[in-house]
Design a protein around this motif. Structure first.
Motif, PDB file in Angstrom:
ATOM      1  N   GLY A  49       1.089  -0.905   0.076  1.00 28.65           N
ATOM      2  CA  GLY A  49       0.008  -0.068  -0.259  1.00 28.65           C
ATOM      3  C   GLY A  49       1.023   1.674   0.290  1.00 28.65           C
ATOM      4  N   ASP A  50       1.800   1.565   0.325  1.00 29.78           N
ATOM      5  CA  ASP A  50       3.133   2.010   0.973  1.00 29.78           C
ATOM      6  C   ASP A  50       3.520   2.820  -1.260  1.00 29.78           C
ATOM      7  OD1 ASP A  50       2.918   1.906   2.985  1.00 29.78           O
ATOM      8  OD2 ASP A  50       4.956   1.644   3.135  1.00 29.78           O
ATOM      9  N   GLU A  51       3.596   3.467  -1.641  1.00 31.97           N
ATOM     10  CA  GLU A  51       4.308   4.422  -2.758  1.00 31.97           C
ATOM     11  C   GLU A  51       5.903   4.216  -2.863  1.00 31.97           C
ATOM     12  OE1 GLU A  51       3.798   8.588  -4.168  1.00 31.97           O
ATOM     13  OE2 GLU A  51       2.257   7.876  -5.204  1.00 31.97           O
ATOM     14  N   VAL A  52       6.338   3.905  -3.820  1.00 28.55           N
ATOM     15  CA  VAL A  52       7.663   4.219  -3.814  1.00 28.55           C
ATOM     16  C   VAL A  52       8.097   4.665  -5.095  1.00 28.55           C
ATOM     17  CG1 VAL A  52       8.125   2.754  -2.508  1.00 28.55           C
ATOM     18  CG2 VAL A  52       7.924   1.308  -4.737  1.00 28.55           C
ATOM     19  N   THR A  53       9.007   5.239  -4.684  1.00 21.87           N
ATOM     20  CA  THR A  53       9.489   6.154  -5.889  1.00 21.87           C
ATOM     21  C   THR A  53      11.331   5.698  -6.320  1.00 21.87           C
ATOM     22  OG1 THR A  53       9.244   7.957  -5.130  1.00 21.87           O
ATOM     23  CG2 THR A  53      10.303   7.995  -7.395  1.00 21.87           C
ATOM     24  N   SER A  57      17.400   4.940 -14.582  1.00 22.30           N
ATOM     25  CA  SER A  57      17.569   5.600 -16.212  1.00 22.30           C
ATOM     26  C   SER A  57      17.331   5.198 -17.083  1.00 22.30           C
ATOM     27  CB  SER A  57      19.566   5.400 -16.622  1.00 22.30           C
ATOM     28  OG  SER A  57      19.769   4.475 -16.576  1.00 22.30           O
ATOM     29  N   THR A  58      17.009   6.261 -18.241  1.00 29.78           N
ATOM     30  CA  THR A  58      15.633   5.682 -19.794  1.00 29.78           C
ATOM     31  C   THR A  58      16.909   5.070 -20.544  1.00 29.78           C
ATOM     32  OG1 THR A  58      16.309   7.970 -20.738  1.00 29.78           O
ATOM     33  CG2 THR A  58      14.801   7.465 -19.273  1.00 29.78           C
ATOM     34  N   MET A  59      16.427   4.116 -21.684  1.00 32.74           N
ATOM     35  CA  MET A  59      17.072   3.991 -22.197  1.00 32.74           C
ATOM     36  C   MET A  59      18.361   4.419 -23.615  1.00 32.74           C
ATOM     37  SD  MET A  59      13.843   2.421 -25.459  1.00 32.74           S
ATOM     38  CE  MET A  59      15.099   2.103 -26.370  1.00 32.74           C
ATOM     39  N   TYR A  60      17.734   6.091 -23.437  1.00 24.90           N
ATOM     40  CA  TYR A  60      18.636   6.784 -23.617  1.00 24.90           C
ATOM     41  C   TYR A  60      19.724   7.597 -22.967  1.00 24.90           C
ATOM     42  CZ  TYR A  60      14.583   6.012 -27.619  1.00 24.90           C
ATOM     43  OH  TYR A  60      13.591   6.180 -27.689  1.00 24.90           O
ATOM     44  N   GLY A  61      19.963   6.654 -21.968  1.00 26.72           N
ATOM     45  CA  GLY A  61      20.651   7.558 -20.654  1.00 26.72           C
ATOM     46  C   GLY A  61      20.200   8.805 -19.942  1.00 26.72           C
ATOM     47  N   GLY A  62      19.162   9.407 -19.984  1.00 27.55           N
ATOM     48  CA  GLY A  62      18.435  10.313 -19.090  1.00 27.55           C
ATOM     49  C   GLY A  62      17.983   9.287 -17.743  1.00 27.55           C
ATOM     50  N   MET A  63      17.879  10.799 -17.046  1.00 27.79           N
ATOM     51  CA  MET A  63      17.441   9.990 -15.832  1.00 27.79           C
ATOM     52  C   MET A  63      16.029  10.092 -15.652  1.00 27.79           C
ATOM     53  SD  MET A  63      19.925  10.226 -12.921  1.00 27.79           S
ATOM     54  CE  MET A  63      19.055  10.539 -11.691  1.00 27.79           C
ATOM     55  N   ALA A  64      15.234   8.698 -14.768  1.00 30.05           N
ATOM     56  CA  ALA A  64      14.103   8.642 -15.089  1.00 30.05           C
ATOM     57  C   ALA A  64      13.032   8.274 -13.171  1.00 30.05           C
ATOM     58  CB  ALA A  64      13.480   7.141 -15.753  1.00 30.05           C
ATOM     59  N   TYR A  65      12.122   8.876 -13.408  1.00 32.92           N
ATOM     60  CA  TYR A  65      11.102   8.760 -12.404  1.00 32.92           C
ATOM     61  C   TYR A  65      10.300   8.553 -12.404  1.00 32.92           C
ATOM     62  CZ  TYR A  65      15.346  11.847 -10.453  1.00 32.92           C
ATOM     63  OH  TYR A  65      16.596  13.019 -10.226  1.00 32.92           O
ATOM     64  N   TYR A  66      10.094   7.397 -11.833  1.00 34.23           N
ATOM     65  CA  TYR A  66       8.483   6.900 -11.774  1.00 34.23           C
ATOM     66  C   TYR A  66       7.953   6.727 -10.290  1.00 34.23           C
ATOM     67  CZ  TYR A  66       4.266   4.954 -14.314  1.00 34.23           C
ATOM     68  OH  TYR A  66       3.302   4.578 -15.199  1.00 34.23           O
ATOM     69  N   ASN A  67       6.711   6.414 -10.164  1.00 33.65           N
ATOM     70  CA  ASN A  67       6.253   6.363  -9.240  1.00 33.65           C
ATOM     71  C   ASN A  67       5.358   4.894  -9.103  1.00 33.65           C
ATOM     72  OD1 ASN A  67       6.964   8.455  -7.399  1.00 33.65           O
ATOM     73  ND2 ASN A  67       5.178   9.628  -8.289  1.00 33.65           N
ATOM     74  N   PHE A  68       5.692   4.369  -7.609  1.00 32.71           N
ATOM     75  CA  PHE A  68       4.982   2.356  -7.317  1.00 32.71           C
ATOM     76  C   PHE A  68       3.902   2.843  -6.593  1.00 32.71           C
ATOM     77  CE2 PHE A  68       7.874   1.764 -11.298  1.00 32.71           C
ATOM     78  CZ  PHE A  68       7.151   1.335 -11.998  1.00 32.71           C
ATOM     79  N   VAL A  69       3.310   1.674  -6.776  1.00 31.21           N
ATOM     80  CA  VAL A  69       2.022   1.027  -5.620  1.00 31.21           C
ATOM     81  C   VAL A  69       3.742   0.146  -4.992  1.00 31.21           C
ATOM     82  CG1 VAL A  69       0.412   0.817  -4.182  1.00 31.21           C
ATOM     83  CG2 VAL A  69       0.359   3.036  -5.382  1.00 31.21           C
ATOM     84  N   VAL A  70       3.470  -0.941  -3.651  1.00 29.94           N
ATOM     85  CA  VAL A  70       3.310  -1.760  -3.625  1.00 29.94           C
ATOM     86  C   VAL A  70       2.823  -2.521  -3.560  1.00 29.94           C
ATOM     87  CG1 VAL A  70       4.363  -2.889  -1.618  1.00 29.94           C
ATOM     88  CG2 VAL A  70       6.059  -1.301  -2.528  1.00 29.94           C
ATOM     89  N   SER A  71       2.420  -4.031  -3.714  1.00 30.76           N
ATOM     90  CA  SER A  71       1.017  -4.345  -3.661  1.00 30.76           C
ATOM     91  C   SER A  71       0.984  -5.547  -2.736  1.00 30.76           C
ATOM     92  CB  SER A  71       0.550  -4.927  -5.125  1.00 30.76           C
ATOM     93  OG  SER A  71       1.211  -5.105  -5.685  1.00 30.76           O
ATOM     94  N   GLY A  72       2.607  -6.090  -2.596  1.00 30.43           N
ATOM     95  CA  GLY A  72       2.599  -7.001  -1.749  1.00 30.43           C
ATOM     96  C   GLY A  72       4.205  -7.566  -2.206  1.00 30.43           C
ATOM     97  N   ALA A  96       8.148   3.656 -17.923  1.00 31.50           N
ATOM     98  CA  ALA A  96       8.725   4.286 -16.517  1.00 31.50           C
ATOM     99  C   ALA A  96      10.431   4.253 -17.334  1.00 31.50           C
ATOM    100  CB  ALA A  96       9.436   3.709 -15.366  1.00 31.50           C
ATOM    101  N   LEU A  97      10.963   4.635 -18.238  1.00 31.80           N
ATOM    102  CA  LEU A  97      12.305   4.024 -18.582  1.00 31.80           C
ATOM    103  C   LEU A  97      12.009   4.454 -20.199  1.00 31.80           C
ATOM    104  CD1 LEU A  97      13.607   0.568 -17.726  1.00 31.80           C
ATOM    105  CD2 LEU A  97      13.549   2.654 -16.511  1.00 31.80           C
ATOM    106  N   ASN A  98      11.260   5.134 -20.540  1.00 34.18           N
ATOM    107  CA  ASN A  98      10.911   5.908 -22.174  1.00 34.18           C
ATOM    108  C   ASN A  98      11.437   4.673 -22.881  1.00 34.18           C
ATOM    109  OD1 ASN A  98      10.557   8.099 -23.489  1.00 34.18           O
ATOM    110  ND2 ASN A  98      12.155   9.004 -23.357  1.00 34.18           N
ATOM    111  N   MET A  99      10.552   3.656 -22.929  1.00 36.11           N
ATOM    112  CA  MET A  99      11.122   2.834 -24.095  1.00 36.11           C
ATOM    113  C   MET A  99      10.129   1.719 -25.053  1.00 36.11           C
ATOM    114  SD  MET A  99      13.117  -0.236 -21.246  1.00 36.11           S
ATOM    115  CE  MET A  99      13.362  -1.337 -22.241  1.00 36.11           C
ATOM    116  N   GLU A 100       8.674   2.895 -24.805  1.00 36.20           N
ATOM    117  CA  GLU A 100       7.210   1.521 -25.133  1.00 36.20           C
ATOM    118  C   GLU A 100       7.839   1.010 -26.377  1.00 36.20           C
ATOM    119  OE1 GLU A 100       7.662   4.976 -24.586  1.00 36.20           O
ATOM    120  OE2 GLU A 100       6.447   5.154 -23.283  1.00 36.20           O
TER     121      GLU A 100
END
Length: 302
Positions: A49-53, A57-72, A96-100
């Motif tokens: 239930g807690d949120e984690v960040t 780094s993205t696939m292009y080498g840039g910084m990546a920030y993304y919020n997830f929620v811990v389900s288990g 999150a990693l800009n790699m669609e």
């Protein structure tokens, strides 16, 4: 680790034994929910239930920030995984990693479900020859299991263990059948003595015993192989459920063990079945040529 958690089928979840490794919480129901190892979560004081960040780094080498929620939380029983494993849905990781539409690594399985270095080598050569482009940094490259760092040792070890176990079994059965053939020949010395006393040549007696041992060995090997393949087929199709013995481990292995029938299974039993019986009879038959006529009549009188 990116897994197709939102798929209608549970193939990936079952293959990685995720559901049975769940300790707290539940499986992700939304694409931005993640599973983390229970050891890792308690060390960081993170609960379902807690949120984690995620920071990476993205696939292009840039910084990546993304919020997830811990389900288990999970426990696989393997310290290498329990120390810091994070499992998320593949689409969320791509976002999150800009790699669609991309993937850092894809694990492939052969159609029959069993790994073959030869088949994998042919498939790898064809794929890299037709699709892979060395000049394109994003071009896919296929590698065999043993071509990855450290995996060649595990693959060679597994092959060696199979060969060692099979070799020990064959040697043990060869000794048993060799002893049986030897004792069978020794117990027939009375019969052999009568045949020699009746004028039968020693060479003919010896060859008749050899032919007889070959026929018995072939017939026994055919019957024994048939029985063995039948039970192996049952084990291959039905399997044995060992989940009751793995309740405290939760390791990433299937809970049903199965056999696999391969080409050598149809003929490998003939090696101890025919050769060992033949050698045992031949050793016992050597005594035929050492028997003297004078001693033979004394044995018959006794």
């Amino acid at each position: 680790m990116a897994v197709d958690l939102m798929a209608e089928s549970n193939d990936e979840i079952n293959r990685l034994n995720i559901a049975k490794s769940l300790v707290r919480g539940n499986l992700p129901r939304k694409y931005n929910e993640v599973l983390i190892s229970d050891f890792f979560s308690r060390k960081l004081n993170v609960n379902p239930g807690d949120e984690v960040t995620f920071i990476g780094s993205t696939m292009y080498g840039g910084m990546a920030y993304y919020n997830f929620v811990v389900s288990g939380t999970l426990s696989f029983g393997v310290m290498a995984l329990d120390r810091g494993t994070i499992i998320a849905d593949i689409e969320a990781v791509r976002e999150a990693l800009n790699m669609e539409g991309a993937a850092g690594e894809i694990s492939g399985f052969l159609a029959d479900g069993y790994y073959s270095s030869k088949k994998a080598g042919i498939l790898t050569a064809e794929f890299n020859g037709e699709i892979s482009d060395a000049s394109d940094v994003f071009s896919p490259v296929m590698v065999r299991l043993e071509d990855q760092a450290g995996m060649d040792v595990l693959v060679d070890l597994s092959k060696s263990m199979v060969a060692i176990v099979s070799g020990i079994f064959i040697i043990a059965m060869s000794l048993v059948l060799w002893n049986a053939g030897l004792l069978g020949g020794l117990r027939r010395y009375g019969e052999i003595g009568i045949r020699l006393a009746m004028g039968e040549e020693k060479k003919h007696v010896f060859l008749s015993m050899i032919y007889e041992s070959v026929m018995i060995g072939v017939a026994g090997s055919v019957i024994g192989t048939s029985f063995g393949l039948f039970f192996a087929w049952l084990l291959q199709t039905k399997g044995i459920d060992i989940s009751s013995t793995m309740k405290g481990t939760s390791m990433m292995v299937p809970s049903v063990i199965r056999a696999r029938i391969s080409a050598p299974d149809f003929y490998i039993g003939f090696l101890p079945g025919v050769v060992s019986t033949l050698i045992g009879t031949a050793l016992a038959g050597i005594g035929i040529f050492k028997r003297q006529t004078a001693k033979l009549f004394k044995e018959l009188e006794a």
